[in-house]
Design a protein around this motif. Sequence first.
Motif, short mmCIF file in Angstrom:
data_model
loop_
_atom_site.label_atom_id
_atom_site.label_comp_id
_atom_site.label_asym_id
_atom_site.label_seq_id
_atom_site.Cartn_x
_atom_site.Cartn_y
_atom_site.Cartn_z
N UNK A 119 0.26 -0.68 0.10
CA UNK A 119 -0.07 -0.29 0.21
C UNK A 119 0.89 1.48 -0.67
N UNK A 120 0.53 2.05 -0.57
CA UNK A 120 0.72 3.41 -0.94
C UNK A 120 0.99 3.76 1.16
N UNK A 121 1.67 4.54 1.40
CA UNK A 121 2.05 5.13 3.47
C UNK A 121 2.29 6.47 3.23
N UNK A 122 1.27 7.30 3.17
CA UNK A 122 0.95 8.63 2.93
C UNK A 122 1.16 9.16 4.05
N UNK A 123 2.50 10.04 4.41
CA UNK A 123 2.57 11.30 5.55
C UNK A 123 1.17 12.40 5.44
N UNK A 124 0.21 12.52 4.16
CA UNK A 124 -0.97 12.88 5.31
C UNK A 124 -1.67 12.80 3.58
N UNK A 125 -3.25 12.06 4.07
CA UNK A 125 -4.28 12.61 2.70
C UNK A 125 -5.12 13.58 2.90
N UNK A 126 -4.94 14.57 1.85
CA UNK A 126 -5.59 15.25 0.81
C UNK A 126 -7.00 14.82 0.36
N UNK A 127 -8.14 15.28 1.48
CA UNK A 127 -9.26 14.19 0.92
C UNK A 127 -10.26 14.53 0.07
N UNK A 128 -10.99 14.60 -0.78
CA UNK A 128 -12.25 15.22 -1.04
C UNK A 128 -12.76 14.89 -1.09
N UNK A 129 -14.42 15.87 -0.44
CA UNK A 129 -15.74 14.85 -0.34
C UNK A 129 -16.27 14.29 -1.89
N UNK A 130 -16.59 15.42 -2.63
CA UNK A 130 -17.39 15.23 -3.70
C UNK A 130 -16.20 14.25 -4.72
N UNK A 131 -16.81 13.26 -4.93
CA UNK A 131 -15.83 12.02 -5.69
C UNK A 131 -16.66 11.50 -6.82
N UNK A 132 -15.58 11.10 -7.50
CA UNK A 132 -16.83 9.97 -8.86
C UNK A 132 -16.33 8.72 -7.97
N UNK A 133 -17.13 7.65 -8.64
CA UNK A 133 -16.96 6.44 -8.06
C UNK A 133 -17.45 6.00 -6.95
N UNK A 134 -16.76 6.20 -5.71
CA UNK A 134 -16.86 6.53 -4.24
C UNK A 134 -16.44 7.68 -3.68
N UNK A 135 -18.04 8.02 -3.13
CA UNK A 135 -17.65 9.20 -2.57
C UNK A 135 -16.36 9.40 -1.17
N UNK A 136 -15.83 11.02 -0.71
CA UNK A 136 -14.99 10.78 -0.10
C UNK A 136 -15.82 10.18 1.49
N UNK A 137 -16.52 10.79 2.02
CA UNK A 137 -17.02 10.23 2.95
C UNK A 137 -16.91 8.70 3.01
N UNK A 138 -17.34 8.42 1.93
CA UNK A 138 -16.87 6.65 2.34
C UNK A 138 -15.75 5.86 2.52
N UNK A 139 -14.47 6.49 1.77
CA UNK A 139 -13.26 6.30 1.77
C UNK A 139 -12.40 6.52 3.28
N UNK A 140 -13.00 8.02 3.43
CA UNK A 140 -12.83 8.45 5.28
C UNK A 140 -13.37 7.18 5.85
N UNK A 141 -14.76 6.36 5.38
CA UNK A 141 -15.00 5.37 6.85
C UNK A 141 -14.33 4.23 6.15
N UNK A 142 -14.01 3.65 5.42
CA UNK A 142 -13.23 2.38 4.67
C UNK A 142 -11.58 2.58 5.61
N UNK A 143 -11.15 3.82 5.64
CA UNK A 143 -9.46 4.10 5.88
C UNK A 143 -10.00 3.94 7.41
N UNK A 144 -10.62 4.46 8.09
CA UNK A 144 -10.52 4.36 9.44
C UNK A 144 -11.25 3.63 10.10
N UNK A 145 -12.22 2.59 8.90
CA UNK A 145 -12.76 1.26 9.41
C UNK A 145 -11.43 -0.33 9.51
N UNK A 146 -10.22 -0.07 9.30
CA UNK A 146 -9.15 -1.11 8.42
C UNK A 146 -7.82 -0.70 9.79
N UNK A 147 -7.12 -0.72 10.47
CA UNK A 147 -6.22 -1.21 10.92
C UNK A 147 -4.87 -1.21 10.36
#
Length: 144
Positions: free
Chosen positions: A52-80
């Motif tokens: 995986x990419x191991x970023x120092x920082x993620x800058x995340x827009x909310x309005x995104x195609x395919x999967x929106x930013x809030x869903x990305x946030x939910x999935x990222x926070x759900x994974x150890x």
Amino acid sequence: MTQGPILLVEDNPDDVLLTMRAFGKNHIRNEVVVATDGEQALHLLLPSEGEPVRPALVLLDIKLPKIDGLEVLRRVRADDRTRSLPIVVLTTSNEERDIVDSYRLGANSFVRKPVVFEEFVKAVNVLGVYWLLVNEPAPAPAGG
């Protein structure tokens, strides 16, 4: 500066260009990896195969195609493996609901993109100084 790339999750090519220019003006030299939709961001952060990419920082827009930013946030926070990544929601949205949902889902910060470029450069400077110089990141998860 904190090592590691900045993952910029942004579908608007003009905003990507503005952000890259703002990084340059602020002497932020971290590699920038761009994901143009939520699906691509999740593939980079939580791949089913490979590193995986191991970023120092993620800058995340909310309005995104395919999967929106809030869903990305939910999935990222759900994974150890990615739970403790610093994630700043960087968006043009001024909807109170987006702010509330971003924090509820685990965003570290919510920043509204300034319309004026000079103000955007200042905002990027503050983000870079804090998240890449001042903030002490969580250690990478063992085995991840």
